[in-house]
Design a protein around this motif. Structure first.
Motif, mmCIF file in Angstrom:
data_model
loop_
_atom_site.group_PDB
_atom_site.id
_atom_site.type_symbol
_atom_site.label_atom_id
_atom_site.label_comp_id
_atom_site.label_asym_id
_atom_site.label_seq_id
_atom_site.Cartn_x
_atom_site.Cartn_y
_atom_site.Cartn_z
ATOM 1 N N LEU A 1 6.359 -40.921 90.121
ATOM 2 C CA LEU A 1 5.887 -39.882 91.041
ATOM 3 C C LEU A 1 5.875 -38.495 90.405
ATOM 4 O O LEU A 1 5.088 -37.638 90.787
ATOM 5 C CB LEU A 1 6.772 -39.867 92.292
ATOM 6 C CG LEU A 1 6.403 -38.907 93.412
ATOM 7 C CD1 LEU A 1 5.001 -39.190 93.944
ATOM 8 C CD2 LEU A 1 7.428 -39.005 94.552
ATOM 9 N N PHE A 2 6.745 -38.276 89.427
ATOM 10 C CA PHE A 2 6.925 -36.931 88.874
ATOM 11 C C PHE A 2 6.492 -36.864 87.412
ATOM 12 O O PHE A 2 6.343 -37.896 86.749
ATOM 13 C CB PHE A 2 8.388 -36.500 89.008
ATOM 14 C CG PHE A 2 8.893 -36.532 90.420
ATOM 15 C CD1 PHE A 2 8.502 -35.563 91.328
ATOM 16 C CD2 PHE A 2 9.747 -37.544 90.845
ATOM 17 C CE1 PHE A 2 8.957 -35.598 92.637
ATOM 18 C CE2 PHE A 2 10.204 -37.585 92.155
ATOM 19 C CZ PHE A 2 9.811 -36.610 93.051
ATOM 20 N N LYS A 3 6.327 -35.662 86.919
ATOM 21 C CA LYS A 3 5.959 -35.474 85.517
ATOM 22 C C LYS A 3 7.148 -35.666 84.578
ATOM 23 O O LYS A 3 6.983 -36.056 83.426
ATOM 24 C CB LYS A 3 5.344 -34.092 85.309
ATOM 25 C CG LYS A 3 3.976 -33.930 85.964
ATOM 26 C CD LYS A 3 3.345 -32.591 85.621
ATOM 27 C CE LYS A 3 1.931 -32.515 86.207
ATOM 28 N NZ LYS A 3 1.260 -31.236 85.859
ATOM 29 N N LYS A 4 8.338 -35.399 85.089
ATOM 30 C CA LYS A 4 9.536 -35.599 84.268
ATOM 31 C C LYS A 4 10.751 -35.743 85.172
ATOM 32 O O LYS A 4 10.935 -34.951 86.093
ATOM 33 C CB LYS A 4 9.750 -34.454 83.288
ATOM 34 C CG LYS A 4 10.949 -34.665 82.366
ATOM 35 C CD LYS A 4 11.128 -33.502 81.386
ATOM 36 C CE LYS A 4 12.342 -33.718 80.500
ATOM 37 N NZ LYS A 4 12.554 -32.591 79.546
ATOM 38 N N VAL A 5 11.564 -36.748 84.889
ATOM 39 C CA VAL A 5 12.826 -36.957 85.600
ATOM 40 C C VAL A 5 13.887 -37.329 84.569
ATOM 41 O O VAL A 5 13.620 -38.129 83.667
ATOM 42 C CB VAL A 5 12.713 -38.084 86.645
ATOM 43 C CG1 VAL A 5 14.078 -38.379 87.261
ATOM 44 C CG2 VAL A 5 11.719 -37.715 87.734
ATOM 45 N N THR A 6 15.073 -36.758 84.711
ATOM 46 C CA THR A 6 16.199 -37.116 83.851
ATOM 47 C C THR A 6 17.292 -37.754 84.694
ATOM 48 O O THR A 6 17.745 -37.152 85.681
ATOM 49 C CB THR A 6 16.766 -35.886 83.119
ATOM 50 O OG1 THR A 6 15.730 -35.308 82.309
ATOM 51 C CG2 THR A 6 17.932 -36.281 82.225
#
Length: 288
Positions: A92-97
């Motif tokens: 869903l997102f461009k970046k997740v950590t």
């Protein structure tokens, strides 16, 4: 007051956990682009919360609606529970950590992600091309980077011959799930963790030659749970072969069930579990 209990997309009802696997089944059918499009549709339309007064759109039993959202937002989901693999969807997102409990980080990147770019064009895991729609937990749990190349049109990614997630059957075969081979009496074989015993060696009552592929141990009191053991097999009950040896193990809570795999299964007429000193167990299973 109107409570939104059964929100649907066409004939798909996402309001209960019995439906949560359905969209990821397209991965198994060799059509992962349908998983990607529909998962993103659910994420965008059915988790809108207070914007339309909807909130959770069904039974939030033990957090399963939230868990579906979190996993699917990352771009993968545990389609076959206990398999050790995840089915890939559409992040869903461009970046997740994700900060893992082992101190490492899992970074999920999708720099071209957008409302229109919901289709996976390719995946890289730690910089290497990944063609399967199945992502092993052993890879995810070590941390690293999973990078998605996203686009606005379906692609052929994940449609190869061996790209589908794990299955217990092939084609139209009837499922033959693993079963507990222990049929004896006693507190450790009565299919309930309400009973238990303190033991140092457990003779495992099998009937005839049995090929054990896994076994489970359920703790009684975690403080008294075993920390080491060896599973052994024998043809005659006198000469024993080590099948699986463990050390430095722990149980995180009382009555926790943990599963272990036999590396090289072979049929034996006798099995036993030899613990490193006395320990308390609630249940033992030998899966064949």
């Amino acid at each position: 007051m109107i409570e939104a209990r059964d929100v649907r997309l066409g004939m798909y009802g996402h309001s209960n956990q019995v439906a949560h696997h359905a969209l990821y089944m397209y991965d198994a059918a060799g059509q992962p682009w349908k998983t990607q499009a529909n998962v993103r549709e659910v994420l965008s339309r059915l988790y809108t919360g207070s914007e339309i007064g909807q909130g959770y759109h069904g039974d939030e039993d033990n957090g399963e609606q939230s868990a579906w959202y979190l996993f699917s937002s990352l771009g993968f989901y545990p389609l076959v529970m206990g398999s050790g693999e995840y089915a890939i969807g559409s992040p869903l997102f461009k970046k997740v950590t994700v900060h893992l409990e082992n101190g490492r980080d899992l970074v999920v990147k999708a720099p071209k992600n957008s409302v229109k770019n919901v289709y996976v064009q390719g995946v890289k895991v730690n910089g290497k091309r990944w063609d399967s729609t199945s992502l092993p937990h052993s890879v995810v749990s070590r941390g690293g980077t999973v990078e998605f190349d996203m686009g606005s049109r379906p692609s052929s990614w994940g449609t190869g011959k061996n790209a589908a997630p794990v299955s217990i059957t092939q084609d139209d075969q009837v499922p033959t799930p693993r079963e507990d081979a222990l049929k004896g009496a006693g507190a450790l074989f009565d299919d309930t963790s309400a009973t238990g015993a303190t033991v140092s060696t457990v003779e495992l009552p099998v009937t005839g030659d049995t090929e054990a592929v896994q076994y489970t141990l359920t703790s009684s009191d975690r403080a008294k749970a075993p920390t080491g053991w060896v599973l052994q097999g024998s043809a005659d009950g006198r000469t024993w072969t080590d099948l699986d040896r463990r050390a430095g193990e722990s149980f995180r809570w009382d009555r926790q069930t943990r599963a272990f795999t036999v590396g090289e299964p072979k049929a034996y007429g006798h099995y036993r579990l030899v613990l490193t000193g006395e320990a308390a167990l609630a249940e033992v299973e030998l899966l064949s």
